[in-house]
Write a protein that holds these residues in place. Structure first.
Motif, mmCIF file in Angstrom:
data_model
loop_
_atom_site.group_PDB
_atom_site.id
_atom_site.type_symbol
_atom_site.label_atom_id
_atom_site.label_comp_id
_atom_site.label_asym_id
_atom_site.label_seq_id
_atom_site.Cartn_x
_atom_site.Cartn_y
_atom_site.Cartn_z
ATOM 1 N N ASN A 352 0.821 -1.212 0.000
ATOM 2 C CA ASN A 352 0.000 0.000 0.000
ATOM 3 C C ASN A 352 0.852 1.259 0.000
ATOM 4 O O ASN A 352 0.668 2.160 -0.818
ATOM 5 N N SER A 353 1.794 1.315 0.933
ATOM 6 C CA SER A 353 2.564 2.543 1.137
ATOM 7 C C SER A 353 3.726 2.705 0.179
ATOM 8 O O SER A 353 4.117 3.823 -0.158
ATOM 9 N N GLY A 354 4.310 1.587 -0.229
ATOM 10 C CA GLY A 354 5.551 1.666 -1.006
ATOM 11 C C GLY A 354 6.751 1.975 -0.135
ATOM 12 O O GLY A 354 7.862 2.145 -0.638
ATOM 13 N N ASP A 355 6.551 2.026 1.192
ATOM 14 C CA ASP A 355 7.647 2.300 2.120
ATOM 15 C C ASP A 355 8.435 1.028 2.411
ATOM 16 O O ASP A 355 7.928 -0.091 2.295
ATOM 17 N N VAL A 356 9.686 1.219 2.843
ATOM 18 C CA VAL A 356 10.537 0.109 3.261
ATOM 19 C C VAL A 356 10.417 -0.052 4.768
ATOM 20 O O VAL A 356 10.469 0.921 5.523
ATOM 21 N N PHE A 357 10.240 -1.305 5.223
ATOM 22 C CA PHE A 357 10.133 -1.624 6.637
ATOM 23 C C PHE A 357 11.253 -2.588 7.022
ATOM 24 O O PHE A 357 11.723 -3.373 6.196
ATOM 25 N N ASN A 358 11.612 -2.525 8.309
ATOM 26 C CA ASN A 358 12.672 -3.380 8.840
ATOM 27 C C ASN A 358 12.189 -4.077 10.103
ATOM 28 O O ASN A 358 11.475 -3.489 10.915
ATOM 29 N N ALA A 359 12.559 -5.370 10.261
ATOM 30 C CA ALA A 359 12.314 -6.100 11.508
ATOM 31 C C ALA A 359 13.643 -6.694 11.965
ATOM 32 O O ALA A 359 14.281 -7.439 11.212
ATOM 33 N N ASP A 360 14.057 -6.352 13.173
ATOM 34 C CA ASP A 360 15.323 -6.799 13.720
ATOM 35 C C ASP A 360 15.178 -8.241 14.204
ATOM 36 O O ASP A 360 14.414 -8.518 15.140
ATOM 37 N N MET A 361 15.909 -9.168 13.593
ATOM 38 C CA MET A 361 15.781 -10.573 13.951
ATOM 39 C C MET A 361 16.283 -10.851 15.367
ATOM 40 O O MET A 361 15.890 -11.838 15.991
ATOM 41 N N ARG A 362 17.125 -9.997 15.906
ATOM 42 C CA ARG A 362 17.635 -10.185 17.260
ATOM 43 C C ARG A 362 16.549 -9.972 18.310
ATOM 44 O O ARG A 362 16.686 -10.401 19.450
ATOM 45 N N LYS A 363 15.459 -9.294 17.921
ATOM 46 C CA LYS A 363 14.393 -8.968 18.867
ATOM 47 C C LYS A 363 13.117 -9.765 18.621
ATOM 48 O O LYS A 363 12.146 -9.607 19.353
ATOM 49 N N LEU A 364 13.113 -10.595 17.582
ATOM 50 C CA LEU A 364 11.900 -11.347 17.287
ATOM 51 C C LEU A 364 11.567 -12.259 18.461
ATOM 52 O O LEU A 364 12.422 -12.954 19.004
ATOM 53 N N GLU A 367 8.764 -9.904 24.114
ATOM 54 C CA GLU A 367 7.424 -9.520 24.534
ATOM 55 C C GLU A 367 7.214 -8.031 24.327
ATOM 56 O O GLU A 367 8.022 -7.193 24.718
ATOM 57 N N GLY A 368 6.114 -7.706 23.661
ATOM 58 C CA GLY A 368 5.771 -6.315 23.430
ATOM 59 C C GLY A 368 6.530 -5.662 22.299
ATOM 60 O O GLY A 368 6.382 -4.471 22.051
ATOM 61 N N HIS A 369 7.342 -6.432 21.602
ATOM 62 C CA HIS A 369 8.148 -5.833 20.530
ATOM 63 C C HIS A 369 7.321 -5.691 19.259
ATOM 64 O O HIS A 369 6.705 -6.647 18.797
ATOM 65 N N ASP A 370 7.267 -4.498 18.720
ATOM 66 C CA ASP A 370 6.589 -4.239 17.453
ATOM 67 C C ASP A 370 7.555 -4.622 16.336
ATOM 68 O O ASP A 370 8.554 -3.956 16.108
ATOM 69 N N SER A 371 7.248 -5.695 15.607
ATOM 70 C CA SER A 371 8.214 -6.279 14.675
ATOM 71 C C SER A 371 8.654 -5.317 13.588
ATOM 72 O O SER A 371 9.839 -5.093 13.373
ATOM 73 N N TRP A 372 7.687 -4.726 12.862
ATOM 74 C CA TRP A 372 8.041 -3.902 11.705
ATOM 75 C C TRP A 372 8.255 -2.449 12.110
ATOM 76 O O TRP A 372 7.433 -1.859 12.813
ATOM 77 N N VAL A 373 9.346 -1.888 11.648
ATOM 78 C CA VAL A 373 9.646 -0.470 11.844
ATOM 79 C C VAL A 373 9.752 0.177 10.475
ATOM 80 O O VAL A 373 10.551 -0.262 9.639
ATOM 81 N N CYS A 374 8.944 1.191 10.238
ATOM 82 C CA CYS A 374 8.956 1.863 8.935
ATOM 83 C C CYS A 374 10.201 2.736 8.811
ATOM 84 O O CYS A 374 10.512 3.535 9.701
#
Length: 483
Positions: A352-364, A367-374
């Motif tokens: 939808n956005s065309g934005d790039v997102f990142n998820a840090d595998m070290r934090k997957l 608890e309470g971690h929001d996986s995707w960071v725009c």
């Protein structure tokens, strides 16, 4: 025929055939004198042995007499290859010679691997200095549908029912005809061996390109109803081949793990039989990526329905057959997704956005971690225009490359001071975007594939019967000078 001879005052054997040499341990002086086409060269045993035990240079170092040893070859080309041995790099005068002549000469001396290492080594990849240096025509009306490479830059391109291969120098080209109407997924197992599949053709084929596309093996998967299956995605590790299959009736899917040398099946993971309206199970994996440092396989797939695009991303432990991490993609599902082992991160471009997102595998799994960071402005997640459709994203080394229409973005991590840390105790991660290439490099239709091999990036575009080669100068050398 070229010959190598040893000149002495009393010897009766002045014309020793190269293939009949009887080698003995070197004795006496460390200096070796060589007469190449009438020109005298001097070097050391140590330099000659750098060429490897199977090379003719190594044989010269083992001759009993210090020389001069005669070789009936071009002295100028010999001088260049001797410089390559001494420094590991080609001298600047190499640019005045035809690359094919250097390749043929390196094959004669059995040191082509040193030439490849000098001109197409992955360690020479310089993302910030990449620019379009060459366009390789496919000599076909069909556009490229899949691209595969080997680590040192052999390039394989499928277009229509054909696969065209270019060697590491991008000069030698050959084309093989396959049984496919069009190839959708392809993986280079070696420069002459390729795995290929299509969404409208049963099975995954292992093709020998040296034998004009001869089918060495056809790998199939059958579900409980014994229906045929098509390959949706291919991936590999150092010793395993991964294939995502979907049944021809589209009511089941699975991922099969094969031994990369024998092509025997090792195990099966992610087998789903679809019942009713279980959309999540109905989505086959259309992208497979092995993550070496975590010893897991990323399998991602998406589906477009009345409510929009949804998908899932699963990381499989192939030893246990269990899912380690999983993402349910609902809000801004990925248009494309990749994983970077060196950055320990997953990257996606939102449909939808065309934005790039990142998820840090070290934090997957935290608890309470929001996986995707725009990594963009995060204001277009609910965009109904679907700006990310057709965008491609690939990770290579410590960088991430994302295509947006005809442009290519380069995302890199900015290293911050150790004082800036999040609550989890890990350093805060910041990524910055750069637009790649020169303005003229970005002219043309939408980018359809991004692939990397050797020290080069390969780009294809919509409706173009060619492949773009992006490269930075290697100590002043570019392949366009020679092609």
């Amino acid at each position: 025929m070229s010959t190598l001879t040893t000149t002495t005052m009393t010897s009766q054997n002045d014309n020793l055939n190269l293939h009949k040499l009887k080698l003995h341990p070197s004795t006496g002086s460390n200096i070796v004198t060589i007469n190449v086409g009438g020109q005298i060269f001097q070097t050391t045993d140590q330099t000659l042995t750098l060429a490897g035990p199977k090379s003719l240079f190594s044989q010269l170092s083992e001759l009993t007499h210090p020389g001069p040893h005669f070789i009936d070859r071009d002295p100028e080309l010999f001088s260049i290859l001797l410089s390559l041995l001494r420094t590991g790099n080609l001298p600047s005068k190499a640019k005045s010679h035809d690359l094919q002549d250097l390749i043929e000469e390196s094959k004669f001396y059995k040191i082509e691997s040193l030439l490849v290492n000098s001109l197409s080594n992955p360690s020479q990849f310089d993302p910030f200095n990449l620019h379009k240096t060459l366009i390789l025509p496919l000599n076909s009306r069909d556009t490229a549908s899949a691209v595969a490479t080997t680590p040192f830059g052999t390039l394989l391109v499928s277009h229509g029912s054909k696969i065209t291969s270019f060697d590491w120098s991008l000069r030698k080209k050959s084309t093989a005809l396959t049984q496919f109407t069009a190839i959708d997924s392809m993986l280079a197992i070696s420069p002459n061996l390729v795995a290929a599949g299509a969404t409208d053709f049963s099975g995954l084929q292992i093709l020998d390109l040296e034998k004009k596309g001869f089918v060495l093996e056809t790998l199939n998967w059958e579900n409980v109803t014994k229906s045929g299956s098509t390959a949706q995605a291919i991936g590999s590790s150092n010793d395993m081949l991964f294939t995502s299959f979907e049944s021809s009736r589209r009511n089941s899917n699975s991922i099969i793990v094969y031994d990369l040398k024998t092509f025997f099946p090792v195990t099966e993971i992610g087998h789903y039989e679809i019942f009713g309206s279980d959309l999540d199970s109905a989505i086959p994996a259309t992208k497979l990526k092995w993550v070496e440092s975590y010893n897991v396989l990323m399998a991602a797939g998406s589906h477009s329905g009345p409510s929009g695009v949804s998908g899932n991303v699963k990381f499989w432990d192939i030893r246990s057959g269990n899912v380690v991490w999983e993402f349910k993609e609902k809000v801004d599902c990925f248009s494309d997704i990749t994983v970077s082992d060196s950055l320990s991160s997953i990257f996606k471009v939102g449909v939808n956005s065309g934005d790039v997102f990142n998820a840090d595998m070290r934090k997957l799994g935290s608890e309470g971690h929001d996986s995707w960071v725009c990594l963009g402005d995060n204001t277009k997640v609910g965009n109904v225009r679907k700006e990310g459709i057709g965008c491609k994203i690939e990770a290579h080394g410590n960088q991430v490359f994302c295509s947006k229409g005809c442009d290519i973005e380069l995302w890199s991590e900015v290293v911050l001071g150790s004082s800036r840390k999040r609550e989890e105790g890990l350093p805060e991660r910041v990524f910055r975007k750069n637009l790649m290439g020169r303005v003229k490099d970005m002219e043309g239709p939408r980018v359809t594939t991004l692939t990397f091999g050797g020290n080069k990036m390969f780009v294809t575009r919509k409706d173009q019967q060619s492949v773009e080669v992006w490269q930075s100068s290697v100590r002043g050398f570019e392949l366009q000078k020679w092609v």
